[in-house]
Design an enzyme around this catalytic site. Structure first.
Site, PDB file in Angstrom:
ATOM      1  N   ASP A  14       0.144  -3.348   0.432  1.00  0.00           N
ATOM      2  CA  ASP A  14       0.621  -2.828  -0.850  1.00  0.00           C
ATOM      3  C   ASP A  14       1.842  -3.601  -1.320  1.00  0.00           C
ATOM      4  O   ASP A  14       1.956  -3.964  -2.497  1.00  0.00           O
ATOM      5  CB  ASP A  14       0.940  -1.338  -0.703  1.00  0.00           C
ATOM      6  CG  ASP A  14       1.515  -0.739  -1.979  1.00  0.00           C
ATOM      7  OD1 ASP A  14       0.767  -0.601  -2.968  1.00  0.00           O
ATOM      8  OD2 ASP A  14       2.721  -0.416  -1.994  1.00  0.00           O
TER       9      ASP A  14
ATOM     10  N   GLU B 173      -6.065  -3.241   0.368  1.00  0.00           N
ATOM     11  CA  GLU B 173      -4.655  -3.539   0.634  1.00  0.00           C
ATOM     12  C   GLU B 173      -4.440  -3.844   2.115  1.00  0.00           C
ATOM     13  O   GLU B 173      -3.645  -4.731   2.463  1.00  0.00           O
ATOM     14  CB  GLU B 173      -3.782  -2.374   0.195  1.00  0.00           C
ATOM     15  CG  GLU B 173      -3.717  -2.205  -1.319  1.00  0.00           C
ATOM     16  CD  GLU B 173      -2.829  -1.076  -1.758  1.00  0.00           C
ATOM     17  OE1 GLU B 173      -2.258  -1.166  -2.865  1.00  0.00           O
ATOM     18  OE2 GLU B 173      -2.693  -0.082  -0.992  1.00  0.00           O
TER      19      GLU B 173
END
Length: 230
Positions: free
Chosen positions: A49, A121
């Site tokens: 992320d 992610e």
């Protein structure tokens, strides 16, 4: 499962130094729960992320030298939203490569947008650890390229309510709520005023010809205030 894993390795097109990192990136929490000793992808998702935010921020910063911070933040949020990441994960075939508990798999977990977005992610985080930032950035921009183009060229309809929800849920356990504050006009020409609330405070108000439109505009105002405030 293994066919899906091998297909994903081929699509990524990278000679991994440590494929165990990719295996961890594809290990959903439900699988780790059913298999003691297995490590879930949550830590790699956290790292990915951050990598994704940096990569997209850098791209937008360099591409649009005249855009203000708030506009850049809104563009980034639209690019890295759950729906965009889930679409890319589907193109890569991440769902078929996931190590997942039986119950989660039987309930449609391999197609669940939140799981797919998180796994994308995590894969990016694994790629960063294995290959470095330059390779991870190239991978992210290659696969997110169509999503970025859609946002920049206005082909993607902006869902402010979803964007606001994702913004809040990344930071707080609570979610926002909406209320219609006012209705005006005759039935054939109604105007609605909506408010969006969080922790007892009104984050934004909006007007529209329908309740849905009013709520979208309220969410838009809330986002503008949040991004302006950093």
């Amino acid at each position: 499962m293994f066919d899906g894993f091998n297909a994903l390795v081929e699509k990524i097109g990278i000679d991994w130094n440590d494929k165990a990192l990719l295996c961890q990136a594809l290990t959903h929490g439900s699988y780790a729960y059913e298999h003691p000793g297995a490590v879930s992808n949550q830590r790699l998702e956290f790292l990915g992320d951050a990598v994704l935010s940096l990569v997209v921020s850098d791209y937008l910063y360099r591409t649009f030298p005249d855009k203000a911070e708030g506009e850049l933040t809104r563009l980034r949020a639209a690019v890295v939203c759950e729906s965009s990441l889930a679409r890319v994960a589907r193109e890569l075939g991440i769902g078929q490569a996931l190590f997942m508990g039986r119950g989660e798999a039987h309930s449609g977990g391999r197609e669940r947008p939140s799981i797919l977005a998180d796994a994308f992610e995590a894969v990016l985080g694994a790629l960063y650890l294995d290959q470095g930032l330059a390779v991870a950035a190239e991978f992210a921009l290659k696969w997110l390229g169509p999503e970025i183009a859609d946002v920049l060229e206005g082909r993607q309809e902006w869902d402010y309510k979803t964007e606001l929800q994702e913004f809040i849920q990344k930071r707080f356990p609570e979610n926002v709520s909406y209320a219609i504050l006012k209705e005006e006009g005759p039935d054939h020409a109604k105007r609605f005023t909506a408010g969006v609330f969080f922790q007892g405070k009104c984050l934004g108000r909006g007007e529209g010809r329908s309740k849905k439109e009013a709520e979208q505009q309220a969410a838009r105002e809330a986002l503008e205030r949040l991004f302006k405030g950093g």
